[in-house]
Design a protein around this motif. Structure first.
Motif, PDB file in Angstrom:
ATOM      1  N   SER A   1       0.697  -1.091  -0.095  1.00 47.11           N
ATOM      2  CA  SER A   1       0.157  -0.061  -0.091  1.00 47.11           C
ATOM      3  C   SER A   1       0.879   1.143   0.007  1.00 47.11           C
ATOM      4  O   SER A   1       2.147   1.363   0.629  1.00 47.11           O
ATOM      5  N   CYS A   2       0.357   2.262  -0.676  1.00 47.81           N
ATOM      6  CA  CYS A   2       1.083   3.472  -0.749  1.00 47.81           C
ATOM      7  C   CYS A   2       0.296   4.575  -0.198  1.00 47.81           C
ATOM      8  O   CYS A   2      -1.158   4.501  -0.754  1.00 47.81           O
ATOM      9  N   PRO A   3       0.533   5.434   0.359  1.00 46.26           N
ATOM     10  CA  PRO A   3      -0.262   6.461   0.760  1.00 46.26           C
ATOM     11  C   PRO A   3      -0.792   7.551  -0.170  1.00 46.26           C
ATOM     12  O   PRO A   3      -1.895   7.994   0.124  1.00 46.26           O
ATOM     13  N   ILE A   4      -0.264   7.559  -1.472  1.00 48.23           N
ATOM     14  CA  ILE A   4      -0.688   8.415  -2.409  1.00 48.23           C
ATOM     15  C   ILE A   4      -1.573   7.568  -3.402  1.00 48.23           C
ATOM     16  O   ILE A   4      -2.593   8.059  -3.858  1.00 48.23           O
TER      17      ILE A   4
ATOM     18  N   ALA B   1      11.151   1.557  -2.611  1.00 52.38           N
ATOM     19  CA  ALA B   1      10.854   2.806  -3.490  1.00 52.38           C
ATOM     20  C   ALA B   1       9.759   2.616  -4.276  1.00 52.38           C
ATOM     21  O   ALA B   1       9.654   1.909  -4.999  1.00 52.38           O
ATOM     22  N   CYS B   2       8.674   3.401  -3.903  1.00 50.52           N
ATOM     23  CA  CYS B   2       7.398   3.305  -4.658  1.00 50.52           C
ATOM     24  C   CYS B   2       7.505   4.259  -5.955  1.00 50.52           C
ATOM     25  O   CYS B   2       8.243   5.198  -6.156  1.00 50.52           O
ATOM     26  N   GLY B   3       6.513   3.945  -6.852  1.00 50.47           N
ATOM     27  CA  GLY B   3       6.534   4.783  -8.066  1.00 50.47           C
ATOM     28  C   GLY B   3       6.222   6.162  -7.775  1.00 50.47           C
ATOM     29  O   GLY B   3       6.229   6.958  -8.615  1.00 50.47           O
ATOM     30  N   CYS B   4       5.557   6.636  -6.784  1.00 44.45           N
ATOM     31  CA  CYS B   4       5.185   7.891  -6.138  1.00 44.45           C
ATOM     32  C   CYS B   4       6.248   8.542  -5.784  1.00 44.45           C
ATOM     33  O   CYS B   4       6.439   9.933  -5.733  1.00 44.45           O
ATOM     34  N   GLY B   5       7.710   8.338  -5.765  1.00 47.15           N
ATOM     35  CA  GLY B   5       8.908   8.998  -5.586  1.00 47.15           C
ATOM     36  C   GLY B   5       9.274   8.649  -4.035  1.00 47.15           C
ATOM     37  O   GLY B   5      10.390   8.925  -3.584  1.00 47.15           O
TER      38      GLY B   5
ATOM     39  N   GLU C   1       9.572   6.343  -0.450  1.00 46.57           N
ATOM     40  CA  GLU C   1       9.927   5.228   0.147  1.00 46.57           C
ATOM     41  C   GLU C   1       8.881   4.804   1.401  1.00 46.57           C
ATOM     42  O   GLU C   1       8.643   5.494   2.304  1.00 46.57           O
ATOM     43  N   HIS C   2       8.387   3.676   1.318  1.00 42.80           N
ATOM     44  CA  HIS C   2       7.416   3.297   2.164  1.00 42.80           C
ATOM     45  C   HIS C   2       7.912   1.804   2.851  1.00 42.80           C
ATOM     46  O   HIS C   2       8.250   0.971   2.154  1.00 42.80           O
ATOM     47  N   PRO C   3       7.190   1.716   4.151  1.00 41.15           N
ATOM     48  CA  PRO C   3       7.549   0.289   4.741  1.00 41.15           C
ATOM     49  C   PRO C   3       6.484  -0.622   4.145  1.00 41.15           C
ATOM     50  O   PRO C   3       5.202  -0.398   3.608  1.00 41.15           O
TER      51      PRO C   3
HETATM   52 ZN   LIG Z   1       3.836   5.659  -2.821  1.00 37.47          ZN
END
Ligand SMILES: [Zn+2]
Ligand SMILES: [Zn+2]
Length: 202
Positions: free
Chosen positions: A12-15, A46-50, A52-54
């Motif tokens: 999951s990504c916050p964005i 490293a997420c596509g949104c730029g 870094e998430h856990p």
């Molecule tokens: Zn993201």
């Protein structure tokens, strides 16, 4: 969690809400303490949104899912015209290749001066080169317990049974924790020089 067809993990990504990343986009892996079965790893990716998430990945998803052992996708077998699970096909192929001496993943252990087979759960830290086509990879050797750093292609990390014939090796034994943070690892990594080593596992 892991999609065999795209070789990606879902987090999951916050964005974006949900995002799909391949193994080479992981930046840090850490086994959570405790006796979970299977073990659980905390990763940073490293997420596509730029950003870094856990995220959390089970040991099974990390080491076995890329080999197709957990895939429940169904396909029509053209030889038998029956609907079958992809997992059976893939796991047969993976088992045959491993028995034939091929390894899904490998790295060059610098303290032992030899290539070793490995699974992704032994990866500690990853950092891409500026061009993005290669990845610095810190691996804890499952045999000697020391951390080595290799410079490899993305496919070497992302695609099981694709092993670079030659990898870059940092001639330096890293501390037990390799580095405290991804940033330190990056800085340390690019200040080192790499020596080429062959990765033949015969
Ligand atoms: Zn993201
Ligand atoms: Zn070793």
């Amino acid at each position: 969690m892991y999609d065999t067809l795209t070789s990606t993990y879902t987090f999951s990504c916050p964005i974006h809400g949900e995002t799909h990343v391949c193994l080479s986009r992981f930046r840090r892996l850490e086994r959570l303490p405790g006796a979970q079965h299977p073990a659980v790893y905390r990763v940073e990716f490293a997420c596509g949104c730029g950003g870094e998430h856990p995220g959390l990945v089970s040991h099974d998803d990390l080491d076995w899912a890329p080999l197709g052992l957990h895939d429940e996708t169904k396909f029509v077998n053209l030889m038998t015209s029956k609907v079958e699970a992809v997992a059976a096909e893939l796991s047969d192929v993976a088992a045959m290749r491993i028995k034939a001496g091929e390894w899904p993943w490998s790295f060059f252990c610098w303290p032992e001066e030899r290539p070793r087979p490995v699974y992704p759960s032994a990866f500690k830290l990853l950092a891409p080169t500026v061009s993005g086509d290669r990845v610095g990879l810190a691996v804890r050797c499952p045999v000697c317990g020391k951390v080595s750093v290799n410079l490899v292609s993305r496919a070497h990390v992302d695609v099981p049974f694709v092993n670079d014939r030659e990898v870059g090796v940092v001639e330096h034994v890293f501390g037990h924790d390799a580095a405290a943070s991804v940033e330190e690892f990056r800085a340390e990594l690019w200040s080192e020089s790499f020596d080429a080593r062959r990765l033949g596992l015969e």
